[in-house]
Design a protein around this motif. Sequence first.
Motif, PDB file in Angstrom:
ATOM      1  N   VAL A 208       0.831  -1.202   0.000  1.00  0.00           N
ATOM      2  CA  VAL A 208       0.000   0.000   0.000  1.00  0.00           C
ATOM      3  C   VAL A 208       0.868   1.256   0.000  1.00  0.00           C
ATOM      4  N   LEU A 209       1.931   1.242   0.799  1.00  0.00           N
ATOM      5  CA  LEU A 209       2.690   2.477   1.004  1.00  0.00           C
ATOM      6  C   LEU A 209       3.704   2.767  -0.107  1.00  0.00           C
TER       7      LEU A 209
ATOM      8  N   PRO B  98       3.650   2.506  -3.522  1.00  0.00           N
ATOM      9  CA  PRO B  98       3.255   3.332  -4.659  1.00  0.00           C
ATOM     10  C   PRO B  98       2.655   4.690  -4.283  1.00  0.00           C
ATOM     11  N   LEU B  99       2.537   4.955  -2.983  1.00  0.00           N
ATOM     12  CA  LEU B  99       1.942   6.230  -2.553  1.00  0.00           C
ATOM     13  C   LEU B  99       2.915   7.369  -2.860  1.00  0.00           C
ATOM     14  N   PRO B 100       2.477   8.429  -3.542  1.00  0.00           N
ATOM     15  CA  PRO B 100       3.398   9.542  -3.771  1.00  0.00           C
ATOM     16  C   PRO B 100       3.664  10.289  -2.461  1.00  0.00           C
TER      17      PRO B 100
END
Lengths: 261, 254
Positions: free
Chosen positions: B101-102, B104-106
Amino acid sequence: MTFARRIISKLSPFLACLGLLAVWQLAALWLDTESFPTAWHALRTVPQVLGDPEQLLNILDSIRRMAIGFSLAVAISIPLGLAMGRSARVAAFFNPLLMMIYPVPKAALMPIIMLWLGVGDASKTLVIFLGVSLPVIYHAFQGARAVEEKMLWSGAAMGLNGLQRMVRIVLPAALPEILTGCRTGLVLALITMVTSEMIARQSGAGNILFNAMDMAQYDTVFAMIIIIGALGIVLDAAFDKLRWRLVKWAEPHQEILLGAS
Amino acid sequence: MSAQRLTTALMGALPILVVLAIWQMLCSFGTAPPSLLPPPGKVFLRLAQQLGNVGFLDDILATMIRLFAGFSIAVVLGVGIGLAAAVVPAINAVVRPLVQVLAPLPKVALYPALIILFGFDHASKVTLVTLDALFPILLSTYYGASMVEQKLVWSALAAGTPRWQILFKVIAPAALPSILTGCRIGLVISCIVVFLAEMISSTDGLGHLLVGAARTFQTVDMFVPLIAISLLGLALNGLLYGLRKYLLRGFPEV
């Protein structure tokens, strides 16, 4: 047993999301300041932000710029990377220049590019293009370099010319690696998009985020963070699906995700 | 061999020279007005001047402190969590979905939240650098450590290595090439992110210099911090390359 395990592994990203939101909620309740709203509050603001047609158009504009920049970068970088991988001369020619450009923050070129091209779409798309192209070139280069010589020799013996060998042997063989590069590029595109809009402050998702920050509308700030984060996760998951379809035959390759620029 | 090396080096220098030449030509033929594109000589002269300037050195120092702090924390956390996840299935079960989850988070989008939580000073920028550099290091450590050949572990056990020492004597060294690759990517990212964070909100550092110059349309001064961060990145990359050569002596070329 295996079925239950499959379901759990499918659900685990959602559980992770829920867990993170729960941690956020607890932290916000514990800190209890106005500038740090609870997760629940921020989530409730999301429909408000997306419901405003002006802001929705802004966000869609951002996505359009990102799509154009990303596609252009991929279209140009893959042939260049493949050429670098198959020819030592081309590699020696471009490698040092690319090494020089790699650590330069692409979004930091924004103020200079704005002087030349204005604050409009052109400069933002160019910055996204620059940000995406380097990892794609690098991975295509690595992938093409690792192609087995024997396959190329067999191809040549069967009468394929240079270009045909490139398209029919090197490209498919390097595809898993290229797609890893594209996935990295996708995350980078999103980040560059946000940063370039933050600097140009004219339109787009980054503009909404940082304007809200300046005007102390903290609900909107955190709602935008959720929206941009969700965009990143959804795009990444969609791309992974696509990758899985295209390169099912290859083993799941090492997937290093970059996140910068 | 050395002649071939020289040709390679010359070939590589060529495009850089071509870029500089085009830059110079654009300026000297007046295609680009100097207010938009200052001639390269002027930019490098200013860079040399600034390197003797205490204020400029302070800015570089501020950037480097943030960069090193963030990068070091990311290396410690990334290698630690990566190894732990590769060895202990229970940790893996927790870490894997979180990373999914974290990663690919910009992270730049989190920066406003970090400012609110940690203030405008070093802490928020260091946290951003750490968050951004962490995942490539963590992922490559994890993959490196989980690809270690089982035979190596068995041999070590058969040779009498205690079970708890396997991690440090077998798995960590075998994963080292992969870990160092991750560190290299993390380092490039750290350079980029520290600069961006300083551009967004800061009172010192190279990124702040760029923003300040942009607001007053001092084009020469806009190029100086960009070239400085590029040279800094190159130098650090060179250092890491040397470290890699030293640590991996005896490994087959990877």
